[in-house]
Design a protein around this motif. Sequence first.
Motif, PDB file in Angstrom:
ATOM      1  N   UNK A  42       1.048  -1.260  -0.014  1.00  0.00           N
ATOM      2  CA  UNK A  42       0.001  -0.014   0.157  1.00  0.00           C
ATOM      3  C   UNK A  42       0.971   1.226   0.063  1.00  0.00           C
ATOM      4  N   UNK A  43       0.251   2.498  -0.564  1.00  0.00           N
ATOM      5  CA  UNK A  43       0.903   3.664  -0.453  1.00  0.00           C
ATOM      6  C   UNK A  43       0.102   4.205   0.757  1.00  0.00           C
ATOM      7  N   UNK A  44      -1.200   4.431   0.894  1.00  0.00           N
ATOM      8  CA  UNK A  44      -1.729   4.588   2.449  1.00  0.00           C
ATOM      9  C   UNK A  44      -1.728   3.468   3.198  1.00  0.00           C
ATOM     10  N   UNK A  45      -1.274   3.603   4.518  1.00  0.00           N
ATOM     11  CA  UNK A  45      -1.200   2.581   5.383  1.00  0.00           C
ATOM     12  C   UNK A  45      -2.261   2.677   6.704  1.00  0.00           C
ATOM     13  N   UNK A  46      -2.936   3.753   6.717  1.00  0.00           N
ATOM     14  CA  UNK A  46      -3.752   3.776   7.684  1.00  0.00           C
ATOM     15  C   UNK A  46      -5.018   3.643   7.285  1.00  0.00           C
ATOM     16  N   UNK A  47      -6.029   3.091   8.348  1.00  0.00           N
ATOM     17  CA  UNK A  47      -7.216   2.695   8.180  1.00  0.00           C
ATOM     18  C   UNK A  47      -8.199   4.167   8.569  1.00  0.00           C
ATOM     19  N   UNK A  48      -9.336   4.196   8.150  1.00  0.00           N
ATOM     20  CA  UNK A  48     -10.110   5.397   8.352  1.00  0.00           C
ATOM     21  C   UNK A  48     -10.336   5.774  10.071  1.00  0.00           C
TER      22      UNK A  48
END
Length: 382
Positions: A146-152
Amino acid sequence: MGGKKRIPSPDQLRDYNYAVAGHAGTLCDADGELFIKPCTQTEIDFYQAVETNGYRDFADIMPLYMGELQLTPADVPIQEALMGVIASDGNFKTTKEQIAATIAEVVDQTTWVPTQGKKIKTDKSVVLENATYGYKKANILDVKLGRRLWADDAPAEKKERFDVISSQTTHGKLGFRISGMRVYQGSEDESTLDEEGYKIYDKDFGRVTVNDENVVDAFRKFVFNKAAGIHKALGKAVCSAFVRDLQRIEDVLTSHETRMYSASLLFIFEGEGVSLDAAIEMNNEILDRQSAESYTCPPVSRSNMSLDSRMDSGIALEADDDYDFEADDEDDDELRLPQIYTLKLIDFAHANFTPGQGPDENILLGVRSLLRIFKEMAAEDD
């Protein structure tokens, strides 16, 4: 299996650092065949959704799910709590089959509440088949996707911290980062090897050393290793095998609507050249004696060791060095193929099926980048 199991004692249970990176606190059963990992309810829910909703193709790219284990109260040592499962009739269950048959009886119904960035405290564990079981000298690579690693639901501080990691590593451009790897005889300098002969690359390797320009060289360190007998042709065969499984994973992720954050791909292959050659030959010997339908995969090409047909990496052979095929002709249902390579999608603490949102392009970016890299390595000149 078939009577070869020994009832484990607490002393036989050992800590198991899964894929070198970030899985402290996990345990294996005495034979190493089961992997017991503390987790949140979200991860359990994802495994159960795959099982109950008929996502057979998705299950194929994940570790084999055995069920959930509810840990006992804190006053009971964890080794004793995990040495087996106590069924409702009070009988102690210790073998893989017994655990699989009774694990549902200890499912806890407590609803998990997000921790808002605090360290997770959990009495739940997911019970999986250990993907490294059956290898002589397993080379292991953990790649976070992933490029984004955090959940909402991640707190702002965590989002900012993870965005910095992404921008400063291969996450930003390629959609993945090497979290850690373990390579048998991965250095000619014995002082850099651990007591088992492995070169360990910790999380700083992927964060600090590896960048967009040298990332392919990092993967070459994982696969190609003359000191361990993994010569160029054999290494290219391993890369070709991973290419086929990466294509399969890309197809599955493209055909489902999910969102996963900080999931990983776990690459494993037999890291000792002689054992790898022997495993391929043993596969061929077994498959020559059995129909292709019995094992769901055709034999490996002997002529070039190219692994030119995908093998079911979840199949293992329980055999000693003096394994006698003739003696076991009557037990064909217990005969299983030796391990050559495995590729599995793992870590579902922040994973959900999301109907209507389309495929997860965030995680697919990393899978496609890995596919390009392994294709490049498989095609390199000898």
